[in-house]
Design an enzyme around this catalytic site. Structure first.
Site, PDB file in Angstrom:
ATOM      1  N   ARG A  19       0.632  -1.020   0.203  1.00  0.00           N
ATOM      2  CA  ARG A  19       0.107   0.310  -0.280  1.00  0.00           C
ATOM      3  C   ARG A  19       1.042   0.930   0.005  1.00  0.00           C
ATOM      4  O   ARG A  19       0.850   2.087  -1.362  1.00  0.00           O
ATOM      5  CB  ARG A  19      -1.204   0.404   1.216  1.00  0.00           C
ATOM      6  CG  ARG A  19      -1.825   0.732   1.217  1.00  0.00           C
ATOM      7  CD  ARG A  19      -1.621   2.285   1.715  1.00  0.00           C
ATOM      8  NE  ARG A  19      -0.870   2.999   2.770  1.00  0.00           N
ATOM      9  CZ  ARG A  19      -0.459   3.493   3.291  1.00  0.00           C
ATOM     10  NH1 ARG A  19      -0.387   4.841   2.659  1.00  0.00           N
ATOM     11  NH2 ARG A  19      -0.259   4.002   4.542  1.00  0.00           N
ATOM     12  N   ASP A  20       1.720   1.616   0.537  1.00  0.00           N
ATOM     13  CA  ASP A  20       2.420   2.787   1.226  1.00  0.00           C
ATOM     14  C   ASP A  20       3.637   3.375   0.350  1.00  0.00           C
ATOM     15  O   ASP A  20       3.717   3.900  -0.475  1.00  0.00           O
ATOM     16  CB  ASP A  20       3.110   2.939   2.755  1.00  0.00           C
ATOM     17  CG  ASP A  20       3.055   4.483   3.101  1.00  0.00           C
ATOM     18  OD1 ASP A  20       2.643   5.065   2.136  1.00  0.00           O
ATOM     19  OD2 ASP A  20       3.180   4.476   3.480  1.00  0.00           O
ATOM     20  N   HIS A 211       5.423   4.015  12.184  1.00  0.00           N
ATOM     21  CA  HIS A 211       5.195   4.121  11.106  1.00  0.00           C
ATOM     22  C   HIS A 211       6.447   5.599  10.609  1.00  0.00           C
ATOM     23  O   HIS A 211       5.954   6.118  10.142  1.00  0.00           O
ATOM     24  CB  HIS A 211       4.422   4.341  10.691  1.00  0.00           C
ATOM     25  CG  HIS A 211       3.866   4.525   9.288  1.00  0.00           C
ATOM     26  ND1 HIS A 211       2.760   3.318   8.486  1.00  0.00           N
ATOM     27  CD2 HIS A 211       4.419   5.312   8.051  1.00  0.00           C
ATOM     28  CE1 HIS A 211       3.458   3.909   7.009  1.00  0.00           C
ATOM     29  NE2 HIS A 211       3.697   4.713   7.056  1.00  0.00           N
ATOM     30  N   HIS A 213       9.693   6.748   8.122  1.00  0.00           N
ATOM     31  CA  HIS A 213      10.154   6.786   6.769  1.00  0.00           C
ATOM     32  C   HIS A 213      11.130   7.472   7.268  1.00  0.00           C
ATOM     33  O   HIS A 213      11.623   7.645   8.564  1.00  0.00           O
ATOM     34  CB  HIS A 213       9.020   8.058   6.526  1.00  0.00           C
ATOM     35  CG  HIS A 213       7.794   7.441   5.519  1.00  0.00           C
ATOM     36  ND1 HIS A 213       7.687   6.960   3.877  1.00  0.00           N
ATOM     37  CD2 HIS A 213       6.611   6.965   5.971  1.00  0.00           C
ATOM     38  CE1 HIS A 213       6.136   6.975   3.770  1.00  0.00           C
ATOM     39  NE2 HIS A 213       6.043   6.915   5.298  1.00  0.00           N
ATOM     40  N   CYS A 244       4.372   9.359   0.035  1.00  0.00           N
ATOM     41  CA  CYS A 244       3.093   9.753   0.381  1.00  0.00           C
ATOM     42  C   CYS A 244       2.893  10.440  -1.201  1.00  0.00           C
ATOM     43  O   CYS A 244       3.434  11.558  -0.857  1.00  0.00           O
ATOM     44  CB  CYS A 244       2.766  10.241   1.100  1.00  0.00           C
ATOM     45  SG  CYS A 244       0.594  10.867   1.631  1.00  0.00           S
ATOM     46  N   ASN A 253       9.787   4.393   2.569  1.00  0.00           N
ATOM     47  CA  ASN A 253       9.499   3.719   4.432  1.00  0.00           C
ATOM     48  C   ASN A 253      10.883   3.104   4.394  1.00  0.00           C
ATOM     49  O   ASN A 253      11.223   3.612   4.011  1.00  0.00           O
ATOM     50  CB  ASN A 253       8.488   2.643   4.286  1.00  0.00           C
ATOM     51  CG  ASN A 253       6.977   3.987   3.994  1.00  0.00           C
ATOM     52  OD1 ASN A 253       7.027   3.938   2.729  1.00  0.00           O
ATOM     53  ND2 ASN A 253       5.806   2.945   4.706  1.00  0.00           N
TER      54      ASN A 253
HETATM   55  N1  COA Z   1     -14.032   5.122  -3.517  1.00  0.00           N
HETATM   56  C1  COA Z   1     -13.655   5.304  -5.182  1.00  0.00           C
HETATM   57  N2  COA Z   1     -13.860   6.600  -5.227  1.00  0.00           N
HETATM   58  C2  COA Z   1     -14.800   7.117  -4.343  1.00  0.00           C
HETATM   59  C3  COA Z   1     -14.116   7.321  -2.445  1.00  0.00           C
HETATM   60  C4  COA Z   1     -14.081   5.763  -2.130  1.00  0.00           C
HETATM   61  N3  COA Z   1     -13.722   5.320  -1.049  1.00  0.00           N
HETATM   62  N4  COA Z   1     -14.846   8.171  -2.074  1.00  0.00           N
HETATM   63  C5  COA Z   1     -14.965   9.275  -2.831  1.00  0.00           C
HETATM   64  N5  COA Z   1     -15.010   9.002  -4.524  1.00  0.00           N
HETATM   65  C6  COA Z   1     -15.454   9.628  -5.627  1.00  0.00           C
HETATM   66  C7  COA Z   1     -16.660  10.172  -5.102  1.00  0.00           C
HETATM   67  O1  COA Z   1     -17.425   8.864  -5.903  1.00  0.00           O
HETATM   68  C8  COA Z   1     -17.009  10.779  -6.262  1.00  0.00           C
HETATM   69  O2  COA Z   1     -16.691  10.895  -7.843  1.00  0.00           O
HETATM   70  P1  COA Z   1     -17.152  11.091  -8.771  1.00  0.00           P
HETATM   71  O3  COA Z   1     -16.907  12.484  -9.360  1.00  0.00           O
HETATM   72  O4  COA Z   1     -17.307  10.053 -10.071  1.00  0.00           O
HETATM   73  O5  COA Z   1     -18.415  11.660  -8.605  1.00  0.00           O
HETATM   74  C9  COA Z   1     -15.301  11.961  -6.537  1.00  0.00           C
HETATM   75  O6  COA Z   1     -14.645  11.008  -5.828  1.00  0.00           O
HETATM   76  C10 COA Z   1     -15.169  12.768  -5.244  1.00  0.00           C
HETATM   77  O7  COA Z   1     -16.450  12.217  -3.863  1.00  0.00           O
HETATM   78  P2  COA Z   1     -15.621  13.479  -2.507  1.00  0.00           P
HETATM   79  O8  COA Z   1     -16.808  12.933  -1.561  1.00  0.00           O
HETATM   80  O9  COA Z   1     -16.142  14.695  -2.516  1.00  0.00           O
HETATM   81  O10 COA Z   1     -14.107  13.418  -2.491  1.00  0.00           O
HETATM   82  P3  COA Z   1     -13.397  14.183  -2.665  1.00  0.00           P
HETATM   83  O11 COA Z   1     -13.450  14.471  -4.316  1.00  0.00           O
HETATM   84  O12 COA Z   1     -13.700  15.084  -1.439  1.00  0.00           O
HETATM   85  O13 COA Z   1     -11.985  13.219  -2.425  1.00  0.00           O
HETATM   86  C11 COA Z   1     -11.153  11.628  -0.379  1.00  0.00           C
HETATM   87  C12 COA Z   1     -12.584  13.050  -0.567  1.00  0.00           C
HETATM   88  C13 COA Z   1     -11.106  11.228   0.822  1.00  0.00           C
HETATM   89  C14 COA Z   1     -12.225  10.838  -1.096  1.00  0.00           C
HETATM   90  C15 COA Z   1      -9.503  11.809  -1.266  1.00  0.00           C
HETATM   91  O14 COA Z   1      -9.332  12.953  -1.718  1.00  0.00           O
HETATM   92  C16 COA Z   1      -8.762  10.205  -1.627  1.00  0.00           C
HETATM   93  O15 COA Z   1      -9.738   9.071  -1.669  1.00  0.00           O
HETATM   94  N6  COA Z   1      -7.647  10.685  -1.216  1.00  0.00           N
HETATM   95  C17 COA Z   1      -7.083   9.865  -0.466  1.00  0.00           C
HETATM   96  C18 COA Z   1      -6.089  10.287  -0.011  1.00  0.00           C
HETATM   97  C19 COA Z   1      -4.674   8.846   0.040  1.00  0.00           C
HETATM   98  O16 COA Z   1      -4.965   7.691  -0.209  1.00  0.00           O
HETATM   99  N7  COA Z   1      -3.539   9.246   0.561  1.00  0.00           N
HETATM  100  C20 COA Z   1      -2.647   8.792   0.645  1.00  0.00           C
HETATM  101  C21 COA Z   1      -2.785   7.526   2.138  1.00  0.00           C
HETATM  102  S1  COA Z   1      -1.796   9.032   3.483  1.00  0.00           S
HETATM  103 ZN    ZN Z   2       3.692   6.086   5.509  1.00  0.00          ZN
END
Ligand code: COA
Ligand code: ZN
Length: 299
Positions: A19-20, A211, A213, A244, A253
């Protein structure tokens, strides 16, 4: 000879490479390669392997195949495969793919939280509430992460009090384990010790993970500090993959092999076969020669 106040007999190493590690790779890793990598790690003896993320595929396209990965990996008895879940939609996708362990993630820094998940810290907890109530009903194991526990790539040094408060909220919510994450690898032994001083009387250390890095090359020194404070759960990524995409300057990491070398060298048991970890990394690098590992790019 004594040089640490306490050395535990056994430490749990949580493997987060799939994942990370892979979330940050620009070279594309096929679903089949990810599945083989996870299966190879399972046979190395880890009891916890963080496998992928059910986040927005637009935010992290590298892990858009999370459902396929989780439906295809071998489930070994006694091995948990937590997956990152940011909201209820992610939880539903994870459950449909057969996941029985999840990881919720928030941060100690407001700026990082906004950049990472487009929400304030309070808003992340509002998203977690329905996830946790369903997870508890479903008997799902829950890990929590406090990102930027010591340093934020946007706002600098983080106050230990802010980190401990977020970790307390995650435990109060019902997380079975909470990881304090040095997301960008800038913690120093002195500042990590200051954080653990504040945490010591407020968090259950037997359920607290570090955790780390290795950006600044101090991750193993920080592990020594953690051990000295009685921490017995450490995260690492096979091959030192990772970082990240929302944290500039978070290249790698702590490498699992490096952590195992330290722990085994201190006479601490982990139950993990170092050679099997090397074999898993070698197969991955062979399938994807452009991956960034601790040894740099393979070509
Ligand atoms: N899985 C798949 N799609 C998702 C989802 C999920 N868990 N959560 C939201 N979405 C989709 C929605 O369906 C929407 O799709 P659409 O535009 O086709 O309708 C779109 O994403 C936006 O949804 P919204 O609820 O407004 O989310 P957002 O744009 O504010 O984003 C997160 C919020 C959290 C979903 C997004 O920022 C994210 O996934 N971040 C990941 C961060 C990450 O993994 N960082 C590394 C680890 S530390
Ligand atoms: Zn990390």
């Amino acid at each position: 000879m004594t040089f640490l106040n306490s050395v535990p007999a056994r430490v749990r190493v949580v493997e987060v490479g799939p994942r990370d590690g892979l979330q940050n790779e620009s070279s594309s890793v096929t679903t089949t390669t990810k599945i083989s990598f996870i299966n190879a790690l399972s046979s190395a003896g880890f009891d916890t392997i963080e496998a992928t993320s059910f986040v927005s595929p637009r935010a992290v396209p590298q892990l858009a195949d999370a459902s396929d990965v989780m439906q295809s990996i071998e489930r070994r008895p006694g091995v948990r495969f937590p997956v990152l879940v940011p909201n209820e939609h992610g939880y539903e996708r994870a459950r449909e793919a057969g996941c029985e362990s999840i990881a919720l993630f928030t941060a100690a820094s407001e700026t990082f939280s906004q950049k990472n998940v487009r929400a304030s810290i309070d808003e992340t907890f509002a998203r977690f509430a329905p996830v946790v109530s369903r997870a508890r009903q479903d008997g799902v194991w829950i890990r929590g992460y406090v990102s930027t526990a010591t340093d934020c790539p946007y706002s600098g040094t983080v106050d230990p009090e802010a980190t401990v408060r977020v970790a307390e909220r995650l435990f109060n919510l019902g997380c079975h384990e909470v990881a304090l994450a040095d997301t960008i690898g800038e913690a120093t032994p002195v500042r990590l010790a200051a954080l653990l001083d504040v945490a010591r009387d407020r968090l259950p250390f037997d359920q607290l993970a570090l955790h780390l890095h290795d950006t600044g090359g101090l991750a193993t020194a920080n592990v020594m500090i953690g051990l000295d404070y009685g921490i017995t759960i450490f995260d690492a990524a096979a091959g030192g993959l990772g970082g990240c995409p929302f944290a500039p300057g978070a290249p790698g990491n702590l490498a699992t092999g490096r952590l195992l070398g330290l722990l085994h060298g201190l006479g601490i048991e982990t139950g993990i076969d170092e050679h099997a970890v090397c074999t898993a990394v070698a197969a991955l690098v062979c399938a994807c020669p452009d991956l960034g590992t601790e040894h740099g790019h393979a070509r």
